[in-house]
Motif scaffolding. Structure first.
Motif, mmCIF file in Angstrom:
data_model
loop_
_atom_site.group_PDB
_atom_site.id
_atom_site.type_symbol
_atom_site.label_atom_id
_atom_site.label_comp_id
_atom_site.label_asym_id
_atom_site.label_seq_id
_atom_site.Cartn_x
_atom_site.Cartn_y
_atom_site.Cartn_z
ATOM 1 N N GLN A 260 0.830 -1.207 0.000
ATOM 2 C CA GLN A 260 0.000 0.000 0.000
ATOM 3 C C GLN A 260 0.864 1.256 0.000
ATOM 4 O OE1 GLN A 260 -2.653 -0.376 3.329
ATOM 5 N NE2 GLN A 260 -3.755 -2.078 2.421
ATOM 6 N N ALA A 261 1.932 1.249 0.787
ATOM 7 C CA ALA A 261 2.814 2.415 0.843
ATOM 8 C C ALA A 261 3.520 2.635 -0.499
ATOM 9 C CB ALA A 261 3.848 2.232 1.948
ATOM 10 N N LEU A 262 3.908 1.568 -1.159
ATOM 11 C CA LEU A 262 4.600 1.701 -2.436
ATOM 12 C C LEU A 262 3.684 2.164 -3.563
ATOM 13 C CD1 LEU A 262 6.866 -1.470 -2.329
ATOM 14 C CD2 LEU A 262 7.579 0.915 -2.098
ATOM 15 N N SER A 263 2.387 1.900 -3.437
ATOM 16 C CA SER A 263 1.466 2.279 -4.506
ATOM 17 C C SER A 263 0.876 3.665 -4.317
ATOM 18 C CB SER A 263 0.331 1.244 -4.605
ATOM 19 O OG SER A 263 -0.479 1.294 -3.442
ATOM 20 N N GLN A 264 1.201 4.344 -3.234
ATOM 21 C CA GLN A 264 0.671 5.688 -2.995
ATOM 22 C C GLN A 264 1.422 6.706 -3.823
ATOM 23 O OE1 GLN A 264 0.887 6.400 1.188
ATOM 24 N NE2 GLN A 264 -0.819 5.053 1.667
ATOM 25 N N SER A 265 0.686 7.667 -4.353
ATOM 26 C CA SER A 265 1.296 8.784 -5.082
ATOM 27 C C SER A 265 1.649 9.905 -4.109
ATOM 28 C CB SER A 265 0.328 9.315 -6.136
ATOM 29 O OG SER A 265 0.001 8.294 -7.050
#
Length: 89
Positions: A83-88
């Motif tokens: 989830q953290a890696l997919s946040q813009s």
């Protein structure tokens, strides 16, 4: 450490491939890449200590990694990591 990172990428996050780079004179890093099943993927240049130096590119696919996958790697917190890696920003 890189073996664990590959496990996270492929098993935890579902990556299709991973890449790495190392300066040509970084024999240890280049040997680790080769030992883990990475394939040479061209050359590139980077600046090191103010001078241009060649780097070896490496690439490994999920299909290449699967037969060598370790069974003793345990992961936790992968969902939050994904989830953290997919946040813009």
């Amino acid at each position: 450490m890189r073996d664990a990172a590959l496990h996270l990428c492929f098993e935890g996050l579902g990556a299709a491939e991973a890449s790495s780079e190392a300066f040509l004179d970084n024999v240890g890093s280049n040997r680790v890449s080769q030992a883990l099943g990475y394939e040479r993927n061209g050359m590139t240049w980077a600046t090191r200590r103010g001078h241009p130096e060649q780097m070896q590119r490496w690439r490994i696919t999920r299909e290449t990694w699967l037969p060598a996958r370790r069974s003793d790697v345990m992961m936790s917190g992968v969902d939050a990591c994904g989830q953290a890696l997919s946040q813009s920003p």
